[in-house]
Design a protein around this motif. Structure first.
Motif, PDB file in Angstrom:
ATOM      1  N   ASP A 155       4.088  -9.591  -2.742  1.00 18.71           N
ATOM      2  CA  ASP A 155       4.773  -8.857  -3.293  1.00 18.71           C
ATOM      3  C   ASP A 155       6.206  -8.498  -2.649  1.00 18.71           C
ATOM      4  N   HIS A 322       5.007  -8.299   6.254  1.00 21.84           N
ATOM      5  CA  HIS A 322       3.874  -9.107   6.148  1.00 21.84           C
ATOM      6  C   HIS A 322       4.166 -10.483   6.804  1.00 21.84           C
ATOM      7  N   ASN A 401      -2.958 -10.044   5.997  1.00 26.73           N
ATOM      8  CA  ASN A 401      -2.981  -9.003   4.814  1.00 26.73           C
ATOM      9  C   ASN A 401      -3.448  -9.513   3.749  1.00 26.73           C
ATOM     10  N   GLU A 402      -4.570  -8.598   3.331  1.00 31.14           N
ATOM     11  CA  GLU A 402      -5.129  -8.834   1.934  1.00 31.14           C
ATOM     12  C   GLU A 402      -5.274 -10.295   1.476  1.00 31.14           C
ATOM     13  N   ASN A 456      -5.948  -1.182   2.759  1.00 26.81           N
ATOM     14  CA  ASN A 456      -4.785  -0.702   1.835  1.00 26.81           C
ATOM     15  C   ASN A 456      -5.308  -0.189   0.810  1.00 26.81           C
ATOM     16  N   TYR A 458      -4.955   2.360  -2.871  1.00 23.08           N
ATOM     17  CA  TYR A 458      -4.005   2.834  -3.937  1.00 23.08           C
ATOM     18  C   TYR A 458      -4.679   3.662  -4.815  1.00 23.08           C
ATOM     19  N   TYR A 462      -2.870   2.542  -8.539  1.00 21.34           N
ATOM     20  CA  TYR A 462      -3.207   1.492  -9.300  1.00 21.34           C
ATOM     21  C   TYR A 462      -4.506   1.580  -9.862  1.00 21.34           C
ATOM     22  N   GLU A 495      -1.890   0.970   4.291  1.00 21.85           N
ATOM     23  CA  GLU A 495      -1.017   1.080   2.951  1.00 21.85           C
ATOM     24  C   GLU A 495      -1.728   2.129   2.103  1.00 21.85           C
ATOM     25  N   TRP A 540       2.580   3.139   2.715  1.00 25.95           N
ATOM     26  CA  TRP A 540       3.563   1.928   2.221  1.00 25.95           C
ATOM     27  C   TRP A 540       4.469   2.700   1.205  1.00 25.95           C
ATOM     28  N   PHE A 545      12.177  -1.838  -1.296  1.00 27.37           N
ATOM     29  CA  PHE A 545      12.455  -3.209  -0.864  1.00 27.37           C
ATOM     30  C   PHE A 545      12.490  -4.092  -2.321  1.00 27.37           C
ATOM     31  N   ARG A 553       7.816  -3.758 -11.698  1.00 25.97           N
ATOM     32  CA  ARG A 553       8.702  -3.687 -10.296  1.00 25.97           C
ATOM     33  C   ARG A 553      10.064  -3.053 -11.009  1.00 25.97           C
ATOM     34  N   ASN A 557      10.091  -2.821  -5.225  1.00 25.55           N
ATOM     35  CA  ASN A 557       9.194  -2.142  -5.036  1.00 25.55           C
ATOM     36  C   ASN A 557       9.511  -0.862  -4.228  1.00 25.55           C
ATOM     37  N   LYS A 559       7.943   2.014  -3.543  1.00 22.37           N
ATOM     38  CA  LYS A 559       7.064   2.757  -2.712  1.00 22.37           C
ATOM     39  C   LYS A 559       7.569   3.538  -1.415  1.00 22.37           C
TER      40      LYS A 559
HETATM   41  C1  GCB Z   1      -0.414  -4.490  -1.099  1.00 19.23           C
HETATM   42  C2  GCB Z   1       0.371  -5.235  -0.533  1.00 19.23           C
HETATM   43  C3  GCB Z   1       1.887  -5.200  -0.550  1.00 19.23           C
HETATM   44  C4  GCB Z   1       2.436  -4.584  -1.802  1.00 19.23           C
HETATM   45  C5  GCB Z   1       1.819  -3.332  -2.273  1.00 19.23           C
HETATM   46  C6  GCB Z   1       2.132  -2.654  -3.559  1.00 19.23           C
HETATM   47  O1  GCB Z   1      -1.596  -4.289  -1.492  1.00 19.23           O
HETATM   48  O2  GCB Z   1       0.023  -5.640   0.658  1.00 19.23           O
HETATM   49  O3  GCB Z   1       2.515  -6.301  -0.096  1.00 19.23           O
HETATM   50  O4  GCB Z   1       3.830  -4.464  -1.876  1.00 19.23           O
HETATM   51  O5  GCB Z   1       0.381  -3.720  -2.171  1.00 19.23           O
HETATM   52  O6  GCB Z   1       2.985  -1.964  -3.652  1.00 19.23           O
HETATM   53  O7  GCB Z   1       1.577  -3.278  -4.555  1.00 19.23           O
END
Ligand code: GCB
Length: 586
Positions: A155, A322, A401-402, A456, A458, A462, A495, A540, A545, A553, A557, A559
């Motif tokens: 992302d 990342h 990462n992830e 990470n 959310y 999410y 995150e 995060w 960005f 998006r 992004n 956040k």
């Molecule tokens: C994540 C990713 C990151 C994304 C973020 C998001 O888990 O590691 O790269 O930008 O979520 O905002 O969805």
């Protein structure tokens, strides 16, 4: 690989500036690049090019620049060095191939004396941005009916080009190739060890260590020395010694290199992350190298601004999400006392990844059968640790990462890479991986190898979108489950965040508003504070960005706690209030 510096025996020429540029696929580098187009180096071409054909170009592009080398320098070793080229590069001098490099975030170099000619010389670079199942980061390259697509499996926008400075530096024929510094702190003193690699004819190597005032604290031909009454490097209170490495021949210094180094200890013990023996609490961010115009290109003014904004907030740390960041940023953090979790570009190791938003949970579940990233992964771990091994600011390595760490095959893929990281690091720092929401205490296959479990999460974004009470309960449950499953491993958040469009407001809990970001972060913090084994919070993201386009998006992004232009959103003020009250050490 040493960072290029000028000393009494070395000099550096910077080739940054305007280069010729072309999208031509089949250029023959033996002939000069004929193009009216130009690009600034360092910088991504995608933003500078403005038009879609450049911004979204898939495949190779060409860069070229002329240079001349001062006559007096031609008896020295002349090394052409790229801070990075994203993601693959072939470099030619006067039409002859001098080096190739795969991987978009690491320096590479070659000696070019044999390729030079009198007068003007030409450096030509083919840079390719294709990402597939063998590269890191992972991409979904495809070609159909002559149309190439390069969809990232991650992302952030797939910026490409020559992102970091291009330099020619000199060394004498006998020279320091590498230096590794390790130490043990014993009471008031530190026993420091030097392990150098020197090439060429020489008699011996002398190490002169100075403190920040310039006073000599040791001067030795031994590989080990005691620094008494050592001043430790601390978060936000950096202290850097500098070692001068003299390569001597017949009693004279034939090469001199200087390396700064901080002395600090790091250890994970009793569910705490100890820096210099004291329990440290991470406050900070996952970041990106991202800005208007420069794209992912080095922007030193922005780096200074970002660190100052972090200090204003009471933050003390970030993760290089990342991919590895520029050497310039890493050296700045070392100098400024900003604590760094150093991450590889291993992002996207998940086949069939669907955003949890759409109910996906890594539906294909055969990542380790279809991906072939091991070679790239090992290579980048070797290069990253070789580059950053002496930095005091780096307190932990993040191997990925992830990744699909809940899928069969994760154990066999990652266990050797985690071990390799431990074997390669001369300072034996803690090692982590950053876990995606689908990797939970009951199904994650790599946590057992980690020193710190990085999450990470959310909840409230999410999942449980707009429902912060539900989000808190779900997060609370997960944290107790980690505590039960891994009672001896501390947990930190790498995150958590909510997309927030600056200027959107609401009274109720409405996602995308500034008020919702404030309350979302507060809800998360409330739960973090209930658990002693939570050793840090890196949200995060530091700033908004750029990403690929897509329906989740809104021009990137969002956040960020700051907008992309570094204006604070409302939550920056509430986070500041919180972080100013949380000490760096318990
Ligand atoms: C994540 C990713 C990151 C994304 C973020 C998001 O888990 O590691 O790269 O930008 O979520 O905002 O969805």
């Amino acid at each position: 690989m040493l960072y290029p510096i000028s000393t009494q025996t070395r000099t550096v020429m910077d080739l940054s500036g305007i280069w010729k540029f072309s999208l031509t696929e089949n250029h023959d580098p033996r002939t000069p690049l004929s193009s009216e187009e130009v690009m600034a180096v360092p910088g991504s071409y995608n933003e500078q090019g403005v038009l879609r054909r450049i911004r979204n170009h898939v495949g190779s592009v060409w860069y070229e620049k002329e240079f001349e080398v001062l006559h007096a320098l031609q008896k020295e070793r002349l090394v052409l060095r790229f801070g990075s080229a994203t993601h693959q590069a072939k470099v030619y001098v006067n039409g002859q191939l001098v080096m190739e490099h795969k991987g978009g975030f690491m320096p590479f170099e070659a000696e070019i004396n044999d390729f030079l000619q009198p007068g003007k010389n030409r450096v030509t670079v083919e840079v390719n941005n294709i990402l597939d199942y063998t590269t890191l980061p992972v991409g979904n390259y495809s070609e159909k009916d002559g149309v190439k697509k390069n969809a990232p499996n991650f992302d952030f926008f797939n910026y490409a080009g020559i992102h970091r400075p291009v330099k020619i530096y000199t060394t004498p024929k006998s020279y320091v190739e590498d230096i590794t510094i390790t130490y043990e702190v014993k009471g008031e003193n530190a026993q420091v060890h030097f392990k150098e690699t020197v090439q060429g004819d020489h008699d011996r190597v002398r190490f002169v260590v100075r403190d920040e005032e310039g006073a000599v604290v040791c001067d030795t031909y031994e590989k080990s020395a005691v620094i008494s009454e050592v001043k430790l490097w601390n978060p936000l209170a950096a202290y850097l010694y500098e070692v001068e490495i003299h390569v001597e021949k017949n009693g004279e210094t034939v090469d001199l290199y200087r390396e700064s180094f901080g002395i600090r200890t790091v250890e994970v013990k009793d569910n705490q992350f100890l820096i210099n023996g004291k329990p440290f609490y991470f406050k900070g961010f996952g970041k990106h190298e991202d800005f208007f115009v420069n794209g992912r290109g080095l922007n030193e003014a922005l780096n200074v601004t970002d660190l100052n904004l972090m200090k204003w907030l009471g933050a003390n740390s970030f993760r290089t999400a990342h991919y590895p960041y520029s050497e310039e940023m890493m050296r700045l953090c070392d100098r400024q006392g900003i604590v760094v979790i150093d991450e590889t570009p291993a992002v996207g190791i998940m086949h069939g990844f669907n955003f949890a938003l759409f109910g996906g949970d890594g539906e294909k579940k055969n990542t380790y059968e279809v991906m072939d990233t091991r070679e790239a992964h090992e290579q980048v771990l070797r290069e990253l640790i070789a580059r950053d091994k002496n930095l005091a600011c780096v307190v932990m390595w993040s191997v990925a990462n992830e990744a699909a760490t809940q899928e069969e095959g994760a154990d066999a893929y990652f266990a050797p890479l985690i071990q390799l990281t431990r074997d390669l690091d001369p300072q034996k720092r803690p090692v982590t991986m950053v876990l995606i929401m689908m990797s939970m205490p009951h199904n994650d296959l790599v946590s057992k190898y980690l020193d710190v479990i990085c999450l990470n999460r959310y909840y409230g974004w999410y999942i449980n979108t707009g429902e912060l009470e539900e989000a808190k309960s779900a997060l609370r449950k997960e944290l107790s489950d980690w505590k039960t499953a891994y009672p001896d491993t501390p947990v930190m958040f790498t995150e958590y965040g909510a997309d927030t469009v600056a200027g959107f407001h609401a009274v109720d809990d409405i996602p995308f508003t500034e008020e919702y970001q404030v309350r979302y972060l507060q809800a998360n913090h409330e739960v973090f504070d209930e658990f002693d084994h939570v050793i840090g919070e890196q949200m995060w993201n530091f700033a908004d960005f750029e990403t690929s386009v897509g329906i989740i998006r809104v021009q990137g992004n969002k956040k960020g706690l700051f907008t992309r232009q570094r204006q604070p959103k409302m939550a920056a003020h509430t986070v500041r209030e919180r972080w100013m009250k949380i000490p760096d050490f318990e």
